[in-house]
Design a protein around this motif. Structure first.
Motif, PDB file in Angstrom:
ATOM      1  N   ILE A 364       0.815  -1.213   0.000  1.00  0.00           N
ATOM      2  CA  ILE A 364       0.000   0.000   0.000  1.00  0.00           C
ATOM      3  C   ILE A 364       0.852   1.268   0.000  1.00  0.00           C
ATOM      4  O   ILE A 364       0.366   2.345   0.321  1.00  0.00           O
ATOM      5  N   GLU A 365       2.111   1.142  -0.384  1.00  0.00           N
ATOM      6  CA  GLU A 365       2.981   2.315  -0.439  1.00  0.00           C
ATOM      7  C   GLU A 365       2.524   3.276  -1.544  1.00  0.00           C
ATOM      8  O   GLU A 365       1.561   3.000  -2.270  1.00  0.00           O
ATOM      9  N   SER A 366       3.235   4.354  -1.688  1.00  0.00           N
ATOM     10  CA  SER A 366       2.962   5.297  -2.767  1.00  0.00           C
ATOM     11  C   SER A 366       3.080   4.602  -4.119  1.00  0.00           C
ATOM     12  O   SER A 366       4.079   3.917  -4.394  1.00  0.00           O
ATOM     13  N   THR A 367       2.071   4.778  -4.953  1.00  0.00           N
ATOM     14  CA  THR A 367       2.100   4.169  -6.286  1.00  0.00           C
ATOM     15  C   THR A 367       3.311   4.642  -7.072  1.00  0.00           C
ATOM     16  O   THR A 367       4.007   3.840  -7.713  1.00  0.00           O
ATOM     17  N   ASP A 368       3.584   5.932  -7.039  1.00  0.00           N
ATOM     18  CA  ASP A 368       4.720   6.478  -7.789  1.00  0.00           C
ATOM     19  C   ASP A 368       6.041   5.879  -7.315  1.00  0.00           C
ATOM     20  O   ASP A 368       6.930   5.580  -8.122  1.00  0.00           O
ATOM     21  N   ASP A 369       6.188   5.696  -5.997  1.00  0.00           N
ATOM     22  CA  ASP A 369       7.422   5.127  -5.470  1.00  0.00           C
ATOM     23  C   ASP A 369       7.605   3.679  -5.931  1.00  0.00           C
ATOM     24  O   ASP A 369       8.729   3.247  -6.241  1.00  0.00           O
ATOM     25  N   LEU A 370       6.521   2.924  -5.974  1.00  0.00           N
ATOM     26  CA  LEU A 370       6.598   1.535  -6.427  1.00  0.00           C
ATOM     27  C   LEU A 370       7.002   1.458  -7.893  1.00  0.00           C
ATOM     28  O   LEU A 370       7.867   0.654  -8.273  1.00  0.00           O
ATOM     29  N   LEU A 371       6.391   2.296  -8.713  1.00  0.00           N
ATOM     30  CA  LEU A 371       6.707   2.285 -10.142  1.00  0.00           C
ATOM     31  C   LEU A 371       8.142   2.716 -10.404  1.00  0.00           C
ATOM     32  O   LEU A 371       8.841   2.134 -11.239  1.00  0.00           O
ATOM     33  N   HIS A 372       8.574   3.731  -9.678  1.00  0.00           N
ATOM     34  CA  HIS A 372       9.962   4.192  -9.832  1.00  0.00           C
ATOM     35  C   HIS A 372      10.929   3.100  -9.390  1.00  0.00           C
ATOM     36  O   HIS A 372      11.982   2.893 -10.027  1.00  0.00           O
ATOM     37  N   ASP A 373      10.609   2.396  -8.313  1.00  0.00           N
ATOM     38  CA  ASP A 373      11.492   1.343  -7.815  1.00  0.00           C
ATOM     39  C   ASP A 373      11.617   0.216  -8.833  1.00  0.00           C
ATOM     40  O   ASP A 373      12.716  -0.311  -9.063  1.00  0.00           O
ATOM     41  N   LEU A 374      10.525  -0.153  -9.453  1.00  0.00           N
ATOM     42  CA  LEU A 374      10.568  -1.186 -10.481  1.00  0.00           C
ATOM     43  C   LEU A 374      11.410  -0.743 -11.680  1.00  0.00           C
ATOM     44  O   LEU A 374      12.240  -1.507 -12.196  1.00  0.00           O
ATOM     45  N   GLU A 375      11.210   0.478 -12.095  1.00  0.00           N
ATOM     46  CA  GLU A 375      11.929   0.974 -13.270  1.00  0.00           C
ATOM     47  C   GLU A 375      13.431   1.003 -13.038  1.00  0.00           C
ATOM     48  O   GLU A 375      14.215   0.524 -13.875  1.00  0.00           O
ATOM     49  N   GLN A 376      13.844   1.562 -11.891  1.00  0.00           N
ATOM     50  CA  GLN A 376      15.283   1.653 -11.651  1.00  0.00           C
ATOM     51  C   GLN A 376      15.903   0.271 -11.403  1.00  0.00           C
ATOM     52  O   GLN A 376      17.060   0.036 -11.777  1.00  0.00           O
ATOM     53  N   ALA A 377      15.145  -0.648 -10.808  1.00  0.00           N
ATOM     54  CA  ALA A 377      15.673  -1.987 -10.555  1.00  0.00           C
ATOM     55  C   ALA A 377      15.910  -2.735 -11.871  1.00  0.00           C
ATOM     56  O   ALA A 377      16.951  -3.376 -12.067  1.00  0.00           O
ATOM     57  N   PHE A 378      14.956  -2.634 -12.799  1.00  0.00           N
ATOM     58  CA  PHE A 378      15.122  -3.298 -14.092  1.00  0.00           C
ATOM     59  C   PHE A 378      16.241  -2.649 -14.906  1.00  0.00           C
ATOM     60  O   PHE A 378      16.983  -3.340 -15.618  1.00  0.00           O
ATOM     61  N   ASP A 379      16.366  -1.340 -14.809  1.00  0.00           N
ATOM     62  CA  ASP A 379      17.459  -0.660 -15.511  1.00  0.00           C
ATOM     63  C   ASP A 379      18.806  -1.167 -15.013  1.00  0.00           C
ATOM     64  O   ASP A 379      19.735  -1.408 -15.793  1.00  0.00           O
ATOM     65  N   THR A 380      18.900  -1.325 -13.703  1.00  0.00           N
ATOM     66  CA  THR A 380      20.142  -1.811 -13.106  1.00  0.00           C
ATOM     67  C   THR A 380      20.419  -3.252 -13.506  1.00  0.00           C
ATOM     68  O   THR A 380      21.555  -3.625 -13.831  1.00  0.00           O
ATOM     69  N   ALA A 381      19.373  -4.078 -13.495  1.00  0.00           N
ATOM     70  CA  ALA A 381      19.556  -5.506 -13.743  1.00  0.00           C
ATOM     71  C   ALA A 381      19.869  -5.825 -15.196  1.00  0.00           C
ATOM     72  O   ALA A 381      20.399  -6.896 -15.500  1.00  0.00           O
ATOM     73  N   ARG A 382      19.570  -4.902 -16.087  1.00  0.00           N
ATOM     74  CA  ARG A 382      19.858  -5.146 -17.499  1.00  0.00           C
ATOM     75  C   ARG A 382      21.229  -4.613 -17.898  1.00  0.00           C
ATOM     76  O   ARG A 382      21.697  -4.857 -19.005  1.00  0.00           O
ATOM     77  N   ALA A 383      21.898  -3.917 -16.967  1.00  0.00           N
ATOM     78  CA  ALA A 383      23.246  -3.421 -17.254  1.00  0.00           C
ATOM     79  C   ALA A 383      24.241  -4.572 -17.146  1.00  0.00           C
ATOM     80  O   ALA A 383      24.067  -5.487 -16.344  1.00  0.00           O
ATOM     81  N   PRO A 384      25.314  -4.547 -17.940  1.00  0.00           N
ATOM     82  CA  PRO A 384      26.313  -5.632 -17.869  1.00  0.00           C
ATOM     83  C   PRO A 384      26.941  -5.709 -16.485  1.00  0.00           C
ATOM     84  O   PRO A 384      27.197  -4.685 -15.838  1.00  0.00           O
ATOM     85  N   GLU A 385      27.187  -6.935 -16.028  1.00  0.00           N
ATOM     86  CA  GLU A 385      27.846  -7.142 -14.738  1.00  0.00           C
ATOM     87  C   GLU A 385      29.123  -7.929 -14.957  1.00  0.00           C
ATOM     88  O   GLU A 385      29.213  -8.803 -15.836  1.00  0.00           O
ATOM     89  N   THR A 386      30.128  -7.651 -14.154  1.00  0.00           N
ATOM     90  CA  THR A 386      31.393  -8.363 -14.280  1.00  0.00           C
ATOM     91  C   THR A 386      31.338  -9.706 -13.567  1.00  0.00           C
ATOM     92  O   THR A 386      32.005 -10.650 -13.958  1.00  0.00           O
ATOM     93  N   GLU A 387      30.568  -9.808 -12.465  1.00  0.00           N
ATOM     94  CA  GLU A 387      30.488 -11.067 -11.732  1.00  0.00           C
ATOM     95  C   GLU A 387      29.500 -12.003 -12.413  1.00  0.00           C
ATOM     96  O   GLU A 387      28.542 -11.578 -13.039  1.00  0.00           O
ATOM     97  N   PRO A 388      29.728 -13.316 -12.325  1.00  0.00           N
ATOM     98  CA  PRO A 388      28.808 -14.266 -12.949  1.00  0.00           C
ATOM     99  C   PRO A 388      27.455 -14.267 -12.240  1.00  0.00           C
ATOM    100  O   PRO A 388      27.367 -14.029 -11.034  1.00  0.00           O
ATOM    101  N   ALA A 389      26.394 -14.521 -13.012  1.00  0.00           N
ATOM    102  CA  ALA A 389      25.054 -14.588 -12.430  1.00  0.00           C
ATOM    103  C   ALA A 389      24.927 -15.849 -11.585  1.00  0.00           C
ATOM    104  O   ALA A 389      25.492 -16.890 -11.885  1.00  0.00           O
ATOM    105  N   ARG A 390      24.217 -15.755 -10.510  1.00  0.00           N
ATOM    106  CA  ARG A 390      23.949 -16.906  -9.643  1.00  0.00           C
ATOM    107  C   ARG A 390      22.553 -16.743  -9.058  1.00  0.00           C
ATOM    108  O   ARG A 390      22.012 -15.639  -9.036  1.00  0.00           O
ATOM    109  N   PRO A 391      21.967 -17.818  -8.577  1.00  0.00           N
ATOM    110  CA  PRO A 391      20.615 -17.701  -8.005  1.00  0.00           C
ATOM    111  C   PRO A 391      20.609 -16.732  -6.844  1.00  0.00           C
ATOM    112  O   PRO A 391      21.569 -16.670  -6.057  1.00  0.00           O
ATOM    113  N   PRO A 392      19.582 -15.926  -6.719  1.00  0.00           N
ATOM    114  CA  PRO A 392      19.527 -14.962  -5.614  1.00  0.00           C
ATOM    115  C   PRO A 392      19.465 -15.660  -4.275  1.00  0.00           C
ATOM    116  O   PRO A 392      18.840 -16.701  -4.130  1.00  0.00           O
TER     117      PRO A 392
END
Length: 399
Positions: A364-392
């Motif tokens: 029930i948080e702010s709708t805008d905050d939730l949408l912004h959090d999703l957007e920035q998280a996906f932007d970060t996760a699609r950027a190249p990483e130097t470490e190998p991917a592993r299960p969270p």
């Protein structure tokens, strides 16, 4: 007088009688109490609770679901245990294939011990259900929406099937709550809840509940809970009852946020598919629209292969990584490495849980905050990483 759910919930535990009474329905003296009009006091100014928290909670849930009675239990699994004790020792139960990990683990334990025979089936496939029938089949257990892909079970059709085959129809309504769906009105015999989720809504108590359509089954469940010590404690009942007072308004805000999240994700290039009954493209949308008063706040997504799951889960600031669902806080989970990893017996459609499946419980948080959090998280996760991917491997702060 019959009230709408919002009024019933906000006044849960209050009894308008001729004596001063506590509005908190507590096992202790409530912090506030009503004052009687002049000339109508009984000579005492001390507040008193109208009933115990547990019995008040049970009556509230029975009223909301339109049942003859309810039993509040200490946990969701104790509520399940109470139901299974209604069945004969050699009984067979058919369970919806996409049930929750906790449900599958509980049934697997009983099946392995020979206490109850359980098989799993797609509840939307009546032919498959017919094939699964045995001479000892006594009950059909469904969760709708389902646990992973939020599949919808048509309760009208399942009620007809259960009646035709003399089966007990049991519906897990935890995801939606009686505010958004009333299975008893659609032919179910029993409705079961894990109270820690939507009913309580604050991740601070454990509990479960069963609501029965008939007085006879309600009384039988009450006797079972009494015999095996399955009852919820007064303190836990009070917390759950307190949570139900805001259930209606919470459900509205949850769904408002969920719809915004769904529309955002459905158009996002990093998301291949969104599973949400409110979408017209969802296979169960028509059934959901017919039998529900809302679509809930659980959302599952299949993320694109360009998304680094490990980086995605580390990038969130508002969404908490955890398995809690239905609480005021938004959470995100990777079922393959979290809830389903801890329950290896959980049934599923394929050989493995899809590794790209991510499940969100929108708070029930702010709708805008939730949408912004999703957007920035996906932007970060699609950027190249130097470490190998592993299960969270998230730190779980809630269960």
């Amino acid at each position: 007088m019959d009230f709408d759910p919002e009024t019933t919930l906000s006044r849960a535990g209050q009894t308008l009688d001729s004596a001063p009474r506590g509005d908190g329905t507590s096992s202790h003296s409530p912090a506030s109490h009503s004052i009687e009009p002049a000339g109508r006091t009984n000579g005492t100014s001390s507040p008193r609770p109208s009933s115990s928290p547990r019995t008040t909670l049970e009556q509230t849930l029975a009223d909301l679901d339109g049942g003859a009675g309810a039993v509040a239990c200490s946990t969701g699994r104790s509520a399940m245990a109470a139901i299974t004790h209604l069945l004969d020792a050699d009984a067979h139960l058919i369970c919806g294939r996409e049930c929750s990990a906790d449900t599958a683990q509980f049934f697997s334990h009983l099946d392995e011990r020979g206490t109850l025979s359980v098989s799993y089936c797609d509840p939307s496939n009546l032919q498959a259900l017919t094939t699964a029938l045995r001479p000892t089949t006594a009950a059909l257990w469904v969760e709708t929406p389902s646990d992973l892909h939020l599949r919808i079970a048509d309760l009208d059709a399942l009620s007809e099937f259960a009646d035709a085959n003399d089966l007990l129809l049991i519906v897990d309504n935890t995801v939606l709550s009686p505010v958004a769906q009333r299975p008893l009105d659609l032919g179910a015999d029993l409705v079961v809840y894990s109270s820690i989720q939507r009913l309580n809504g604050h991740s601070d108590v454990t509990g479960g509940a069963v609501v029965a359509q008939s007085t006879a089954r309600a009384e039988a469940l009450d006797s079972i809970a009494d015999a095996y010590g399955l009852y919820a404690s007064p303190a836990d009942s009070k917390l759950i009852l307190r949570g139900t007072k805001t259930l209606s308004v919470r459900v509205q805000q949850h769904e408002k946020n969920a719809r915004s999240v769904v529309y955002e994700l459905d158009a996002h290039p990093a998301v291949n598919r969104v599973f949400y009954p409110g979408l017209r493209t969802h296979p169960g949308h028509k059934a959901a629209r017919r039998q529900q008063d809302g679509y809930g706040s659980l959302v599952s997504i299949a993320v694109d292969e360009t998304v680094n799951i490990n980086a995605l889960f580390r990038a969130f600031n508002v969404f908490s990584v955890g398995q809690a669902r239905g609480s005021v806080e938004s959470t995100i989970e990777h079922p393959a490495s979290m809830s389903r990893a801890s329950s290896p017996h959980a049934p599923h459609e394929g050989a493995t849980i899809p590794p790209n499946l991510v499940r969100l419980s929108v708070g029930i948080e702010s709708t805008d905050d939730l949408l912004h959090d999703l957007e920035q998280a996906f932007d970060t996760a699609r950027a190249p990483e130097t470490e190998p991917a592993r299960p969270p491997q998230p730190v779980q702060t809630r269960t």
